[in-house]
Write an enzyme that holds these catalytic residues in place. Structure first.
Site, mmCIF file in Angstrom:
data_model
loop_
_atom_site.group_PDB
_atom_site.id
_atom_site.type_symbol
_atom_site.label_atom_id
_atom_site.label_comp_id
_atom_site.label_asym_id
_atom_site.label_seq_id
_atom_site.Cartn_x
_atom_site.Cartn_y
_atom_site.Cartn_z
ATOM 1 N N HIS A 165 -3.230 6.820 1.061
ATOM 2 C CA HIS A 165 -4.683 6.869 0.900
ATOM 3 C C HIS A 165 -5.130 7.918 -0.116
ATOM 4 O O HIS A 165 -6.229 7.810 -0.686
ATOM 5 C CB HIS A 165 -5.346 7.141 2.261
ATOM 6 N N ASP A 381 -6.847 -13.892 -4.806
ATOM 7 C CA ASP A 381 -6.150 -15.153 -5.039
ATOM 8 C C ASP A 381 -4.976 -14.891 -5.970
ATOM 9 O O ASP A 381 -5.149 -14.497 -7.118
ATOM 10 C CB ASP A 381 -7.123 -16.171 -5.659
#
Length: 464
Positions: A165, A381
């Protein structure tokens, strides 16, 4: 309300490999910003995406496509192929070594349909879908990224990511995986080029704090409550149009303009406090991860992928939070969020240098929430079409487990769009929490604002 899925299946993994950038990259040392390397962000963030079979892609292997795309992406985001080093003053610096990101190829003897009509955390066998390679999860001297692709029997696949992170917030990490998706579909360069420029969020010299930051002050913990890690369960809660509408009806008219995030955060903070049953005189807290990108003037560069977050705090006594109307919790959340400005975030950066990069102060009575509904993670995608689910793989992650949850964009099996919120609590507290949330979102046309509980609450053995 969703309950955990008891399905089990076998995952066969190949040996982990390091994927290096597809072309030579510079060897250099790049300091993180003073927002990036604070203690509260020094943890691994698990993300997961599920994809259906696409008949037009039958001749393509998602493992090869995404492995190749990762190598190409690391050319542009070459710090992700390096390793963190800790310098004087606990300062984190990326040594851009080009060693690469960890990659795991796997196959599972399960079909996507078997995972349930509605995919949401907690996911069955998550530890098999995102394998924790021994020795790989440290903050320093370890890979900054781990990706596992698991093929399914139906022709679909699961892409799971574990990211450090400190390298980026939700927007920054999404920018990385969105680039990977673009290159997997055949693009030669990213539509948004990455920008480092960590000086934009680093302390001045000499550092100077210009705001009060209560979130970093020590908590008096008179009850000495320990987090019961051995008995934690996780469930996800959906807040769609009907649930949001029901919560808004509980508000006074002057507060109904609040955001859905503020409303749901206030509701869950209140319900969680009832469920964990603290002493009514004890402080309870909510910390909101606030995205600061829109607050900068001039704006940060579009490709900046570091952390641009603040963690403002709201405090109440447990008794007051639970006996007051929802208005009370909501106003505290709204006031806390409103504190965050560009100067506030820069003040945090200065505080980090002065105070040795502390963790924001938390204990078991603290609820931490982060909104990722606007990140765009539901539209990725890689060539197989958009995902069935995409977002954080579970709640309760962080330096201190069990406290952090997310608002994840989600469409339920009725086609309704809303927020999915994974919550982690001890089993007995979860039972109470479920009932509290169900009562709060109950569709009650004759709801009386003056009677926000419609029940008697017992908290810490005291009747409120």
């Amino acid at each position: 309300m969703a309950s955990p899925n008891a399905l089990t299946f076998k995952v066969t993994r190949q040996n982990p490999e390091l994927i290096r950038p597809a072309k030579p990259t510079p060897h250099e040392f790049k300091p993180l910003s003073d927002i990036d390397d604070q203690e509260g962000l020094r943890f691994q963030l698990p993300l997961i995406q599920f994809f259906r079979k696409n008949p037009t892609m039958d001749r393509k292997d998602p493992v090869k496509v995404i492995r190749d795309a990762l190598a190409k992406t690391l050319v542009f985001y070459y710090p992700f192929a390096g390793r963190l080093r800790e310098m004087a003053g606990r300062k984190l610096v990326v040594e851009c070594t080009g060693e690469g990101a960890l990659f795991i190829e796997a196959d599972a003897d399960v079909r996507l349909q078997q995972l349930g009509d509605t995919l949401q955390p907690p996911f069955p066998c998550l530890e098999e879908l995102l394998y924790d390679v021994p020795g790989s999860d440290g903050m320093v001297n370890c890979p900054l990224l781990l990706i596992q692709i698991t093929r399914l029997k139906c022709g679909g696949f699961i892409l799971a990511v574990r990211a450090n992170h400190t390298m980026g917030d939700g927007f920054g990490l999404f920018q990385f995986v969105a680039t990977m998706a673009e290159l997997a579909r055949g693009a030669q360069i990213p539509s948004v080029l990455p920008v480092w420029q960590k000086h934009l969020l680093s302390a001045r010299d000499p550092p100077q704090v210009s705001y009060m930051h209560d979130e970093y002050e020590n908590i008096p913990d008179t009850d000495k409550i320990l987090i019961p890690l051995d008995n934690m369960v996780q469930r996800s809660f959906f807040f769609g149009p009907a649930e949001i509408s029901a919560l808004r009806r509980r508000l006074s008219p002057h507060l109904r303009h609040c955001t859905a995030f503020e409303l749901v955060a206030a509701c869950i903070w209140r319900c969680r406090t009832v469920a964990i049953c603290p002493n009514p005189n004890e402080e309870v807290r909510i910390i909101c991860f606030v995205n600061g990108r829109r607050l900068f003037n001039p704006p940060l560069p579009a490709g900046y992928y570091g952390n641009v977050v603040a963690t403002p705090l709201a405090i109440s006594t447990a008794g007051n939070l639970c006996k007051q109307p929802l208005d009370f919790a909501l106003e505290l959340v709204m006031k806390a969020k409103s504190k965050v400005t560009e100067d506030y975030i820069k003040s945090v950066a200065n505080l980090m240098v002065i105070r040795g990069r502390p963790h924001f102060a938390v204990n078991w009575r603290t609820y931490i929430v982060s909104d990722v509904t606007h990140v765009g993670s539901d539209n990725l995608d890689y060539g197989w079409g958009t995902q069935v689910f995409g977002g954080p793989a579970k709640g309760g992650v962080g330096v201190i487990p069990g406290l952090l949850s997310f608002h994840i964009p989600f469409k339920n099996n009725k086609g309704e769009r809303g927020k999915l919120v994974p919550i982690c609590l001890p089993a007995n507290a979860m039972e109470v929490f479920v009932k509290e949330v169900e009562m709060m979102v109950k569709r009650d046309d004759d709801f009386d604002l003056s009677d926000t509980r419609k029940s008697t609450i017992f908290i810490g053995g005291t009747r409120l």
